[in-house]
Design a protein around this motif. Sequence first.
Motif, PDB file in Angstrom:
ATOM      1  N   THR A  76      55.185-117.446  33.975  1.00  0.00           N
ATOM      2  CA  THR A  76      53.796-116.541  34.011  1.00  0.00           C
ATOM      3  C   THR A  76      52.687-117.170  33.610  1.00  0.00           C
ATOM      4  O   THR A  76      51.386-117.074  34.077  1.00  0.00           O
ATOM      5  CB  THR A  76      54.105-115.412  33.269  1.00  0.00           C
ATOM      6  OG1 THR A  76      55.014-114.362  34.106  1.00  0.00           O
ATOM      7  CG2 THR A  76      52.664-114.168  33.391  1.00  0.00           C
ATOM      8  N   ASP A  85      53.378-113.518  41.062  1.00  0.00           N
ATOM      9  CA  ASP A  85      54.205-113.476  39.903  1.00  0.00           C
ATOM     10  C   ASP A  85      55.283-112.540  40.046  1.00  0.00           C
ATOM     11  O   ASP A  85      55.071-111.344  39.883  1.00  0.00           O
ATOM     12  CB  ASP A  85      53.306-113.435  38.520  1.00  0.00           C
ATOM     13  CG  ASP A  85      54.567-113.698  37.180  1.00  0.00           C
ATOM     14  OD1 ASP A  85      55.528-114.277  37.521  1.00  0.00           O
ATOM     15  OD2 ASP A  85      53.867-113.412  36.239  1.00  0.00           O
ATOM     16  N   GLU A  86      56.625-112.872  40.378  1.00  0.00           N
ATOM     17  CA  GLU A  86      57.778-112.041  40.582  1.00  0.00           C
ATOM     18  C   GLU A  86      57.478-110.735  41.472  1.00  0.00           C
ATOM     19  O   GLU A  86      57.500-109.723  41.011  1.00  0.00           O
ATOM     20  CB  GLU A  86      58.040-111.525  39.248  1.00  0.00           C
ATOM     21  CG  GLU A  86      58.427-112.688  38.385  1.00  0.00           C
ATOM     22  CD  GLU A  86      59.610-112.626  37.162  1.00  0.00           C
ATOM     23  OE1 GLU A  86      60.602-111.518  37.577  1.00  0.00           O
ATOM     24  OE2 GLU A  86      59.593-112.977  36.039  1.00  0.00           O
TER      25      GLU A  86
HETATM   26 MG   LIG Z   1      56.844-113.879  33.794  1.00  0.00          MG
END
Ligand SMILES: [Mg+2]
Lengths: 405, 229
Positions: free
Chosen positions: B49, B170-171
């Motif tokens: 992240t 991000d994810e």
């Molecule tokens: Mg993360």
Amino acid sequence: MLIKLAWRNIWRNKRRTAITVASIFFAVFFAVFMRSMQLGFYGKMIDSVVRFYSGHVQVHAKGYWDDQILDNSFELNDPELKAIRENPNVEMAANRLEGFALSSSGDLTKGVLMIGMDPELEDRLMDLEPKIQSGALFGANDRSVMVAEKVAEYYKLAVGDTMVFISQGYHGVSAAAKYPVSSIVRFTSLVLNERAVMFPMKEAQNFFGAEGRATSVAVILGNPNKMDKVVNELTASLDTSKYEVMSWEEALPELVQAIEADGAGGLIMLMILYMVVSFGMFGTVLMLIQERVYEFGVLLSIGMGRLKLWTVVFLESIFTTLIGAVLGVIGVYPLVLYFNHNPYELTGPAAEAILDQGWEPVLPASLDPSIATTHMLIVMVVSILIAFYPAFIIRKLNPVEARRN
Amino acid sequence: MSAVIKTNNLQKYYNPGESLEVRALDGVTLEIERGEFTAIVGPSGSGKTTLLNIIGGLDHETAGTATIGDTTITALSDNELIDFRLNNIGFVFQAYNLIPVLTAQENVEFIMLLQNKSKEERQRRTAELLKEVGLGDKMNSRPMEMSGGQQQRVAVARALASKPQFVLADEPTANLDSQSTSDLLDIMAELNQKENVTFLFSTHDQRVIDRARRVITLEDGKIISDEKR
Ligand SMILES: [Mg+2]
Ligand SMILES: Nc1ncnc2c1ncn2[C@@H]1O[C@H](COP(=O)(O)OP(=O)(O)OP(=O)(O)O)[C@@H](O)[C@H]1O
């Protein structure tokens, strides 16, 4: 788009919006109601003062104000006096000749204020016709009197009865006459209602031995806001060694003071009210920000500028406030209208205090639209000031931290 | 081919010099070319992240540089970065990407409004993109009326609407079930193939990793492997 977004956001948390709208509604409703009653009461006081006593502006001979006797009267045919009626702001100018007299009827006596006046003009000025309880208003050339209600009650007079008056006239001549009662009138001014007796100007001059003279000219203005201007203009055009020009505010400083003192009390109440409401509004803004931080973070991340972000929040509070304020005004309007048509009658100690001052204890609500706009403006300003807080938060917002919850 | 993203010895330390110092990134140097479909993987806390945030102009590095196209973004101010992100980077976050009070169409259009694009272009592109992510029939639905997978697809459409140099995610599938995950990956892969959109995403999910054409593995803030397939 920002407007659309703000508008839809309002309906997002309906409960919060409802609370905010309700508190603004309540504030505006209460403030407008209170001020309408208050200003309505002052307006009524001022209006009766202006109509029954002094006019907006009064012109009298120099010295009369301190010593209100007939010797301090003035010649009506003085060409200087033309300036009064020629002033464009003057709507009406009523000559009056006033003096105290001892009246009697049967075996009773009572001191009265005898006012000589022009019936046709004063009917327009004081709106006499509807106040007449019995009989009819005398004509300019009649020899009869119109008696105030309380005087008539004291003597148990009816229309057609005769009253006797004794007084001292101009330059000490003795004045005595008897007149039939042509009408009985109820004055809204309690002072007049206790002791006034009115008769035609011509007859008054005759009675007081003051041919062609008057004690005062009551001047009514088309626009009361022009009062100071007219006072200045008349003072400039009249010989101030002979005449004195006075506004009602100068003539009755106690009334001005009473209004100011009373008004200050009301304003303190309103300030407290607005403070409470402001805290409420601030609280909901705090809630709003907390709820919205994540979303702010996303929007800031994808490239929405901070100013735009704040604009949405700002518009949201403006809309909410506007809804509350407009509803408040709409809500209070019927109530104000009702109390305008059906003045609220005070009872108890408050009423007695007002009675002691010589006023009727009734409160007609003012319909002045500036009351509503003023209070709408106040809540708008409050909400704009509160909106600076989100501005501060948004300015410092970090896109990563904002998305962390 | 030209590099869209370049980082040089990127470092991010939290609480530097203290006993609680965390080296979230500890010298990351990488290049991402136009048209890549790349996953950043690694255990929790490895710095995925943090890396994406710095590349995305959302966070500041402790040392090193990041360059997007010809712009060294690590030299830009916060306010310059807002504009830079708007015009150069598409974002898809893990969840709650969309403005809840706007419809799918409005959410996609919104970013182009921020860019002052013409109404005609906004409408054309919105319709086109929503169709491409398979939501041509959901134009007027609000996020609440859509599944998590559909919401993420709208987010992908929005990320592309601004015509960015690349998309950072991000994810993006962390909150999705396996069917939605695979649908989203299909769409991303198709956009990557057909329109040469550059995707850089982080993930924990092995099925997602399997779809990537390049996998960069981080551990303790360092790249420990970088394999192209
Ligand atoms: Mg993360
Ligand atoms: N604001 C912060 N203050 C202190 N430490 C932080 C902060 N943000 C991240 N870290 C630390 O930096 C390291 C890297 O975090 P990061 O979120 O980049 O990891 P990640 O690979 O994304 O993990 P995950 O897979 O759990 O999302 C972690 O050890 C984390 O605890």
